[in-house]
Design an enzyme around this catalytic site. Structure first.
Site, PDB file in Angstrom:
ATOM      1  N   CYS A 263     -19.258   1.945   7.988  1.00 59.10           N
ATOM      2  CA  CYS A 263     -18.514   1.320   9.084  1.00 59.10           C
ATOM      3  C   CYS A 263     -17.285   2.185   9.309  1.00 59.10           C
ATOM      4  O   CYS A 263     -16.420   2.274   8.432  1.00 59.10           O
ATOM      5  CB  CYS A 263     -18.132  -0.113   8.708  1.00 59.10           C
TER       6      CYS A 263
ATOM      7  N   CYS B  57       0.838  -1.204   0.000  1.00 57.70           N
ATOM      8  CA  CYS B  57       0.000   0.000   0.000  1.00 57.70           C
ATOM      9  C   CYS B  57       0.873   1.254   0.000  1.00 57.70           C
ATOM     10  O   CYS B  57       1.837   1.360   0.772  1.00 57.70           O
ATOM     11  CB  CYS B  57      -0.908   0.000   1.222  1.00 57.70           C
TER      12      CYS B  57
ATOM     13  N   CYS C  53     -19.247  -6.442   3.645  1.00 59.09           N
ATOM     14  CA  CYS C  53     -18.548  -5.194   3.950  1.00 59.09           C
ATOM     15  C   CYS C  53     -17.206  -5.231   3.241  1.00 59.09           C
ATOM     16  O   CYS C  53     -16.585  -6.296   3.127  1.00 59.09           O
ATOM     17  CB  CYS C  53     -18.344  -5.053   5.459  1.00 59.09           C
TER      18      CYS C  53
ATOM     19  N   CYS D  97       0.433   5.050   6.760  1.00 63.20           N
ATOM     20  CA  CYS D  97      -0.194   4.925   8.077  1.00 63.20           C
ATOM     21  C   CYS D  97       0.812   4.321   9.059  1.00 63.20           C
ATOM     22  O   CYS D  97       1.356   3.234   8.820  1.00 63.20           O
ATOM     23  CB  CYS D  97      -1.434   4.048   8.003  1.00 63.20           C
TER      24      CYS D  97
END
Length: 333
Positions: A208, A73, A148, A77
């Site tokens: 969510c 990715c 989800c 983060c």
């Protein structure tokens, strides 16, 4: 299977009406902080009272999470093992084949899960990915599972496609308060997060969205994160509360852990501020004692991830959860 006995436990009427009884209440940081600082017993009494107004207190939703595309990715983060910016043991992979995803979803359903969550380590889906993602949603829904996904940022067109495919929930956490956000990530802004949530809501999917505790943030940051969530045009239908799992090779590998009481206070506050939402114990349960989890359930948590892995981190195994549910008299929702 984490099963349920026949019949349902009837909610016990609360003896005190919580100020959060109105789902549409607008929260200020000061008001939320005042509730957070209540004596612990008073805070839990209030959160349990609110919980019983909206949910059966002895039923817990079971969800399972599958990483359908791992690593590589481009986001930075500070907590994440899948970032290409960090030196971790996670190797990048391609998007998993739909047949394998469906096979895993079938096993999840057989083990008692009613909701299936799928995550891909992307900044955002590329146009070439969308046909495959839409096909995956349809295939999993055919099993009768609630679906989800978490795929990174979405534009409005992508949100509309996922909604049309039948995706029930889209997960996109804000992680922390707006004030502390730049200490966690620099490759996307807090406003970017809110834009994706807006696209998801406007496309007709359920949201969510929650955060992570224990990244070095202050108690006020944790409270303010919940203020942001509760004051969205509509509060998220699902609110995952994660406890940081320190991962070697990430900038937050040595972050000081959050104390159990402080964690439970945030669960209770989330229940009070978002009374009709599912509040999920997510990452970090493997580091929680049974007693800490029991306090979280009493505070208003009513959803967990089952299985032995969450994306790339460990999670309590099914047998441990079955034992805990039996000890507490809890049933699967």
């Amino acid at each position: 299977m984490l099963g349920a006995k026949e019949g349902e436990t009837k909610p016990i009427p609360s003896q005190e009406k919580s100020p959060a009884r109105a789902v549409t209440q607008e929260w200020t940081s000061q008001d939320a902080w005042a509730v957070y600082q209540l004596p612990f017993n008073d805070l839990l009494f209030r959160s349990q009272s609110v919980h019983r107004e909206h949910f059966d207190p002895n039923r817990v939703q079971l969800s399972r999470l599958l990483n359908i595309k791992t690593g590589g990715c481009p986001e930075d983060c500070g907590y994440c093992s899948q970032s290409s910016h960090h030196s971790t043991a996670v190797a990048p992979s391609k998007l998993m084949e739909v047949e394998k995803i469906v096979a895993e979803a079938r096993k999840a359903k057989e083990s008692g899960a009613t909701r299936y969550c799928m995550g891909a380590a992307w900044r955002n889906p590329k146009p070439r990915d969308m046909d495959a993602i839409v096909g995956i949603v349809g295939a999993v829904k055919q099993l009768g599972l609630e679906t989800c996904m978490t795929l990174g940022m979405l534009d409005r067109g992508q949100a509309d496609r996922l909604s049309a495919a039948g995706l029930d929930y889209y997960n996109h956490n804000i992680d922390t308060s707006e004030r502390y956000y730049t200490s966690v990530i620099s490759t996307r802004t807090f406003a970017d997060r809110l834009d994706t949530l807006s696209h998801v809501h406007e496309a007709g999917m359920k949201v969510c969205c929650g955060g992570i505790l224990g990244m070095g943030e202050s108690e006020q940051d944790r409270v303010d994160m919940l203020v942001t969530l509760s004051n969205l045009p509509k509060a998220p239908e699902s609110v995952p509360i994660n406890m940081l799992i320190p991962i070697a090779g990430t900038p937050m590998a040595k972050a000081p852990p959050i104390g159990p009481i402080e964690f439970v206070r945030i669960v209770a506050l989330a229940r009070i501020m978002m009374p009709a939402s599912f509040v999920r114990l997510s990452a970090g349960r493997s580091a929680m004692t049974d007693e800490m989890q029991a306090l979280c359930f009493f505070a208003g948590a009513n959803s967990i991830f089952v299985g032995d892995t969450l994306l790339t981190a460990g999670n309590p195994q099914d047998e441990a959860d079955r034992k805990l549910f039996r000890r507490l008299g809890l049933e699967a929702l």
